[in-house]
Design an enzyme around this catalytic site. Structure first.
Site, PDB file in Angstrom:
ATOM      1  CG  HIS A  69     -14.307 -14.590  -1.904  1.00  0.00           C
ATOM      2  ND1 HIS A  69     -13.126 -13.640  -1.914  1.00  0.00           N
ATOM      3  CD2 HIS A  69     -13.688 -15.516  -3.020  1.00  0.00           C
ATOM      4  CE1 HIS A  69     -12.414 -14.061  -2.992  1.00  0.00           C
ATOM      5  NE2 HIS A  69     -12.659 -15.367  -3.556  1.00  0.00           N
ATOM      6  CG  MET A  99      -8.056 -20.210  -4.967  1.00  0.00           C
ATOM      7  SD  MET A  99      -6.742 -20.241  -6.331  1.00  0.00           S
ATOM      8  CE  MET A  99      -6.772 -18.562  -7.039  1.00  0.00           C
ATOM      9  CG  ASN A 137      -6.698 -11.397  -0.782  1.00  0.00           C
ATOM     10  OD1 ASN A 137      -6.973 -10.742  -1.943  1.00  0.00           O
ATOM     11  ND2 ASN A 137      -6.395 -10.675   0.159  1.00  0.00           N
ATOM     12  CG  LEU A 138     -12.380 -15.042   1.974  1.00  0.00           C
ATOM     13  CD1 LEU A 138     -12.955 -15.484   3.219  1.00  0.00           C
ATOM     14  CD2 LEU A 138     -12.362 -15.787   1.007  1.00  0.00           C
ATOM     15  CG  ASP A 153     -13.644 -16.972 -11.768  1.00  0.00           C
ATOM     16  OD1 ASP A 153     -12.330 -16.590 -11.981  1.00  0.00           O
ATOM     17  OD2 ASP A 153     -13.966 -16.622 -10.413  1.00  0.00           O
ATOM     18  NE  ARG A 161      -4.393 -13.985 -10.557  1.00  0.00           N
ATOM     19  CZ  ARG A 161      -4.808 -15.028 -10.714  1.00  0.00           C
ATOM     20  NH1 ARG A 161      -6.357 -14.829 -10.885  1.00  0.00           N
ATOM     21  NH2 ARG A 161      -4.264 -16.257 -10.282  1.00  0.00           N
TER      22      ARG A 161
HETATM   23  P1  AMP Z   1     -11.344 -17.585  -5.906  1.00  0.00           P
HETATM   24  O1  AMP Z   1     -10.870 -17.316  -4.362  1.00  0.00           O
HETATM   25  O2  AMP Z   1     -10.960 -16.551  -6.833  1.00  0.00           O
HETATM   26  O3  AMP Z   1     -10.865 -18.855  -6.469  1.00  0.00           O
HETATM   27  O4  AMP Z   1     -12.732 -17.693  -5.924  1.00  0.00           O
HETATM   28  C1  AMP Z   1     -13.585 -18.287  -5.370  1.00  0.00           C
HETATM   29  C2  AMP Z   1     -14.961 -18.309  -5.547  1.00  0.00           C
HETATM   30  O5  AMP Z   1     -15.465 -16.915  -5.577  1.00  0.00           O
HETATM   31  C3  AMP Z   1     -15.169 -18.719  -7.032  1.00  0.00           C
HETATM   32  O6  AMP Z   1     -16.380 -19.469  -7.372  1.00  0.00           O
HETATM   33  C4  AMP Z   1     -15.390 -17.220  -7.861  1.00  0.00           C
HETATM   34  O7  AMP Z   1     -16.059 -17.524  -9.046  1.00  0.00           O
HETATM   35  C5  AMP Z   1     -15.898 -16.676  -7.038  1.00  0.00           C
HETATM   36  N1  AMP Z   1     -15.848 -15.125  -7.078  1.00  0.00           N
HETATM   37  C6  AMP Z   1     -14.700 -14.377  -7.034  1.00  0.00           C
HETATM   38  N2  AMP Z   1     -14.896 -13.284  -7.455  1.00  0.00           N
HETATM   39  C7  AMP Z   1     -16.156 -13.037  -7.202  1.00  0.00           C
HETATM   40  C8  AMP Z   1     -17.020 -11.893  -7.555  1.00  0.00           C
HETATM   41  N3  AMP Z   1     -16.657 -10.545  -7.766  1.00  0.00           N
HETATM   42  N4  AMP Z   1     -18.365 -11.819  -7.238  1.00  0.00           N
HETATM   43  C9  AMP Z   1     -18.812 -13.267  -7.000  1.00  0.00           C
HETATM   44  N5  AMP Z   1     -18.210 -14.318  -6.921  1.00  0.00           N
HETATM   45  C10 AMP Z   1     -17.080 -14.245  -7.164  1.00  0.00           C
END
Ligand code: AMP
Length: 291
Positions: free
Chosen positions: A35, A28, A30-31, A160, A197
């Site tokens: 990510h 989503m 906001n890397l 997640d 977040r």
């Molecule tokens: P999001 O942008 O929150 O939807 O996350 C995109 C992907 O990055 C998902 O597969 C998340 O599980 C993974 N992700 C988010 N935070 C972390 C983290 N701290 N470490 C590893 N992977 C992450």
């Protein structure tokens, strides 16, 4: 090759048509470094072969947000994200809402997605209880993205954990020819799991936030001391509540089913979700018992 930004399905299909392997990282945006770990894992798998391609999607998916959740305020930082992905991803796919939901009527706030994926029973517990419709929204958008990108592999964070399990079931139950690679949770120096977040937290909340991870470690140690699992869950939850958290759950579950573990369970996941102020944080750790 410089990283290519693509916003339409048509352009994406054209750009990936001749690729024989596509490693995909849905996000989503906001890397953060978590990510980027996923993207690096995808790049490590494929190397720099001209017929292979690493695709990162950036899309804040309205279908997975509840009406009182943070869809509108979710951080959107495409420019900065592109800087981080430069030279690492081949393609960044960043469609708008109407591209992915062609029947949407944004003026009316309707997405027009009348067909959705019903997630498996393991989505009906934990976050599925407090976020009704969330995992259906996730599974539906991931299914769309899989159809559009047609990856040979896809990378998901263990951060997640329940989402990862839903996606693994999606791939298994729909026979999708995609290898799913789980990636370890990237943490800040103090142990807080990285998350977009975390940016919502004020200074005091940020200092307290690490407690969520600490509680999971306390629970793990208590499991190893063979304490009652229900008692551990209750104590952890009470501890966080006393410190001002609004606890959704602290739960010790079977890694595979996400249900309470049976007596001979060997693979546990300890998961927690709680709010600090207005910010809902989640974290988990796994534990394997060897006799
Ligand atoms: P999001 O942008 O929150 O939807 O996350 C995109 C992907 O990055 C998902 O597969 C998340 O599980 C993974 N992700 C988010 N935070 C972390 C983290 N701290 N470490 C590893 N992977 C992450």
């Amino acid at each position: 090759m410089p990283t290519q930004l693509i916003t339409t399905i048509e352009d994406l299909r054209r750009a990936t048509q001749a690729k024989t392997k596509i490693a995909f990282v849905p996000t989503m945006g906001n890397l953060h470094a978590g990510h980027i770990d996923l993207v690096k894992a995808a790049r490590n798998e494929l190397g720099t072969h001209p017929e292979y391609c690493v695709v990162v999607s950036i899309f804040v998916n309205p279908l997975q947000f509840g009406p009182s959740e943070d869809f509108a305020s979710y951080p959107r930082t495409l420019e900065a994200d592109l800087v981080q992905l430069e030279g690492l991803a081949d393609i960044v796919f960043a469609p708008d809402v109407v591209e992915l939901y062609p029947e949407a009527n944004l003026a009316k706030g309707e997405l027009g997605q009348t067909m959705t994926i019903t997630p498996p029973p393991l989505a009906n517990t934990l976050c599925g209880l407090s976020r009704p419709g969330h995992f259906s929204g996730v599974a539906t958008v991931v299914m769309k993205l899989f159809q559009i990108v047609q990856p040979t592999s896809a990378y998901f964070g263990k951060k997640d954990f329940q989402q990862l399990r839903v996606i693994q079931e999606l791939v298994k139950q729909f026979h999708l020819p995609i290898e799913i690679y789980p990636v370890d949770t990237r943490r800040e120096a103090d142990g807080l799991a990285m998350s977009s977040r975390n940016g919502y937290l004020n200074k005091m909340e940020r200092a307290e936030a690490v407690r969520l991870h600490k509680v999971l470690i306390m629970a793990k140690e208590a499991i190893l001391r063979h304490e009652s699992l229900e008692a551990i869950e209750q104590q952890c939850s009470q501890y966080l509540t006393q410190l001002g958290w609004i606890v959704d759950y602290v739960a010790i579950r079977s890694t595979h089913t996400l249900l309470p573990p049976s007596n001979n369970e060997k693979e546990f996941v300890i998961l927690a979700a709680a709010k600090l102020g207005k910010t809902r944080l989640i974290d988990n750790i796994t534990l394997q018992i060897n006799d």
